[in-house]
Design a protein around this motif. Structure first.
Motif, PDB file in Angstrom:
ATOM      1  N   ASP A  86      21.034  61.526  43.372  1.00  7.69           N
ATOM      2  CA  ASP A  86      19.955  61.961  44.257  1.00  7.69           C
ATOM      3  C   ASP A  86      20.176  61.564  45.708  1.00  7.69           C
ATOM      4  O   ASP A  86      19.256  61.550  46.512  1.00  7.69           O
ATOM      5  CB  ASP A  86      18.619  61.389  43.767  1.00  7.69           C
ATOM      6  N   GLY A  87      21.385  61.159  46.025  1.00  5.18           N
ATOM      7  CA  GLY A  87      21.656  60.856  47.429  1.00  5.18           C
ATOM      8  C   GLY A  87      21.658  59.388  47.747  1.00  5.18           C
ATOM      9  O   GLY A  87      21.262  58.973  48.821  1.00  5.18           O
ATOM     10  N   GLY A  88      22.112  58.535  46.797  1.00  8.10           N
ATOM     11  CA  GLY A  88      22.180  57.106  47.056  1.00  8.10           C
ATOM     12  C   GLY A  88      23.396  56.773  47.890  1.00  8.10           C
ATOM     13  O   GLY A  88      24.067  57.630  48.437  1.00  8.10           O
ATOM     14  N   THR A  89      23.699  55.497  47.957  1.00 14.22           N
ATOM     15  CA  THR A  89      24.830  55.055  48.764  1.00 14.22           C
ATOM     16  C   THR A  89      26.141  55.490  48.131  1.00 14.22           C
ATOM     17  O   THR A  89      26.296  55.479  46.928  1.00 14.22           O
ATOM     18  CB  THR A  89      24.814  53.513  48.887  1.00 14.22           C
ATOM     19  N   VAL A  90      27.084  55.853  48.984  1.00 15.66           N
ATOM     20  CA  VAL A  90      28.420  56.209  48.533  1.00 15.66           C
ATOM     21  C   VAL A  90      29.365  55.122  49.000  1.00 15.66           C
ATOM     22  O   VAL A  90      29.434  54.835  50.184  1.00 15.66           O
ATOM     23  CB  VAL A  90      28.869  57.557  49.136  1.00 15.66           C
ATOM     24  N   ALA A  94      37.005  63.991  62.314  1.00 15.54           N
ATOM     25  CA  ALA A  94      35.973  64.220  61.302  1.00 15.54           C
ATOM     26  C   ALA A  94      35.736  65.699  61.106  1.00 15.54           C
ATOM     27  O   ALA A  94      35.432  66.149  60.015  1.00 15.54           O
ATOM     28  CB  ALA A  94      34.679  63.520  61.721  1.00 15.54           C
ATOM     29  N   ALA A  95      35.882  66.481  62.163  1.00 14.19           N
ATOM     30  CA  ALA A  95      35.638  67.914  62.059  1.00 14.19           C
ATOM     31  C   ALA A  95      36.636  68.583  61.126  1.00 14.19           C
ATOM     32  O   ALA A  95      36.416  69.715  60.698  1.00 14.19           O
ATOM     33  CB  ALA A  95      35.703  68.560  63.435  1.00 14.19           C
ATOM     34  N   LYS A 121      27.179  63.018  59.394  1.00 13.72           N
ATOM     35  CA  LYS A 121      26.780  62.274  60.584  1.00 13.72           C
ATOM     36  C   LYS A 121      27.335  60.854  60.559  1.00 13.72           C
ATOM     37  O   LYS A 121      27.836  60.350  61.570  1.00 13.72           O
ATOM     38  CB  LYS A 121      25.252  62.239  60.695  1.00 13.72           C
ATOM     39  N   GLN A 122      27.247  60.211  59.412  1.00 14.41           N
ATOM     40  CA  GLN A 122      27.729  58.836  59.315  1.00 14.41           C
ATOM     41  C   GLN A 122      29.252  58.767  59.421  1.00 14.41           C
ATOM     42  O   GLN A 122      29.799  57.880  60.078  1.00 14.41           O
ATOM     43  CB  GLN A 122      27.249  58.203  58.007  1.00 14.41           C
ATOM     44  N   VAL A 123      29.917  59.717  58.765  1.00 17.22           N
ATOM     45  CA  VAL A 123      31.380  59.746  58.829  1.00 17.22           C
ATOM     46  C   VAL A 123      31.842  59.965  60.267  1.00 17.22           C
ATOM     47  O   VAL A 123      32.720  59.257  60.776  1.00 17.22           O
ATOM     48  CB  VAL A 123      31.945  60.847  57.909  1.00 17.22           C
ATOM     49  N   GLU A 124      31.259  60.959  60.931  1.00 16.53           N
ATOM     50  CA  GLU A 124      31.671  61.272  62.297  1.00 16.53           C
ATOM     51  C   GLU A 124      31.390  60.107  63.247  1.00 16.53           C
ATOM     52  O   GLU A 124      32.204  59.810  64.133  1.00 16.53           O
ATOM     53  CB  GLU A 124      30.980  62.541  62.762  1.00 16.53           C
ATOM     54  N   LYS A 125      30.255  59.454  63.074  1.00 15.49           N
ATOM     55  CA  LYS A 125      29.925  58.311  63.933  1.00 15.49           C
ATOM     56  C   LYS A 125      30.941  57.186  63.755  1.00 15.49           C
ATOM     57  O   LYS A 125      31.422  56.593  64.732  1.00 15.49           O
ATOM     58  CB  LYS A 125      28.515  57.811  63.619  1.00 15.49           C
ATOM     59  N   ASP A 151      26.226  57.314  52.947  1.00 10.84           N
ATOM     60  CA  ASP A 151      25.232  57.889  52.049  1.00 10.84           C
ATOM     61  C   ASP A 151      25.765  59.158  51.413  1.00 10.84           C
ATOM     62  O   ASP A 151      26.602  59.869  51.985  1.00 10.84           O
ATOM     63  CB  ASP A 151      23.941  58.220  52.815  1.00 10.84           C
ATOM     64  N   ALA A 152      25.262  59.449  50.231  1.00  6.69           N
ATOM     65  CA  ALA A 152      25.603  60.689  49.543  1.00  6.69           C
ATOM     66  C   ALA A 152      24.577  61.752  49.898  1.00  6.69           C
ATOM     67  O   ALA A 152      23.373  61.518  49.781  1.00  6.69           O
ATOM     68  CB  ALA A 152      25.616  60.469  48.028  1.00  6.69           C
ATOM     69  N   VAL A 153      25.061  62.902  50.343  1.00  4.63           N
ATOM     70  CA  VAL A 153      24.161  64.001  50.700  1.00  4.63           C
ATOM     71  C   VAL A 153      24.713  65.289  50.099  1.00  4.63           C
ATOM     72  O   VAL A 153      25.916  65.434  49.873  1.00  4.63           O
ATOM     73  CB  VAL A 153      24.018  64.160  52.235  1.00  4.63           C
ATOM     74  N   ARG A 154      23.819  66.234  49.852  1.00  2.00           N
ATOM     75  CA  ARG A 154      24.240  67.528  49.335  1.00  2.00           C
ATOM     76  C   ARG A 154      25.045  68.285  50.397  1.00  2.00           C
ATOM     77  O   ARG A 154      24.654  68.344  51.561  1.00  2.00           O
ATOM     78  CB  ARG A 154      23.010  68.359  48.947  1.00  2.00           C
ATOM     79  N   GLY A 155      26.180  68.820  49.987  1.00  3.90           N
ATOM     80  CA  GLY A 155      26.993  69.583  50.919  1.00  3.90           C
ATOM     81  C   GLY A 155      27.706  68.737  51.950  1.00  3.90           C
ATOM     82  O   GLY A 155      28.100  69.241  53.002  1.00  3.90           O
TER      83      GLY A 155
END
Length: 201
Positions: A6-10, A18-19, A34-38, A67-71
């Motif tokens: 459900d989008g917990g910590t990865v 990053a792009a 966002k977190q990866v790019e930062k 964090d884990a996010v969809r997509g």
């Protein structure tokens, strides 16, 4: 590794633009873009010697979690980039230490870490790591872990060929409870092994 669906910590198991990372499918979990790019931008700024950049260490790269996010971004691609970044920073840290304090200081640091790791590697098979405190908790197959420890000991004592990626990509079968080694202790030890190999490489 994703903590939940459900989008917990990865967490990493282990630099690039990053792009350049592919996204997973809309319904699948990936690393937060966002977190990866930062994080990647901060690391690139530091490597470029940008005066205002905050230092980024190889240890920070090894322990960063997103964090884990969809997509989100494909975890395998990001992890591979982080592994390369960690190696680059480890080389930089080694060179800076030698420039600042001399090669003897670097040799002392490497020797101390190798001594700490060797002490555990020399323990008998089946007794290198503690057993899980909770019955039924997942744990690592001791034989699989001990096999990797034999390779690490050969690396330290007989100059056997081994890379940080050999440790990063190691996979252990899972057993239940006290039949195995506690995962967190094994993971922490292997992180230090990666640190040592990266310092030497």
């Amino acid at each position: 590794m994703f903590d939940n669906e459900d989008g917990g910590t990865v967490a990493r198991n282990g630099s690039g633009a990053a792009a350049g990372f592919n996204r997973v499918g809309r319904g699948d979990l990936g690393y937060s873009p966002k977190q990866v790019e930062k994080f990647m931008e901060a690391a690139r700024a530091y490597l470029r010697n940008t005066s205002s950049a905050e230092p980024v260490t190889s240890h920070q790269v090894r322990s960063v979690a997103f964090d884990a996010v969809r997509g989100g971004y494909d975890a395998g691609q990001v992890d591979a980039a982080l592994d390369r970044l960690e190696d680059a920073l480890a080389r930089r840290e080694r060179d800076e230490l030698i420039d600042r304090e001399g090669e003897d200081a670097w040799l002392h640091e490497v020797g101390h870490l190798a001594s700490v790791l060797r002490a555990r590697l020399l323990r008998p098979d089946g007794d290198r790591f503690r057993r899980p405190s909770k019955n039924g908790a997942p744990s690592y197959n001791p034989r699989d872990v001990d096999d990797l420890c034999h390779r690490l000991l050969n690396y330290l004592e007989h100059d056997a060929v081994m890379s940080a990626d050999d440790v990063r990509t190691a996979v252990f079968r899972t057993v239940t409870g006290r039949d195995g080694y506690e995962e967190t202790q094994v993971d922490a030890f292997l992180d230090r092994c990666v640190e040592l190999i990266a310092k030497i490489a």
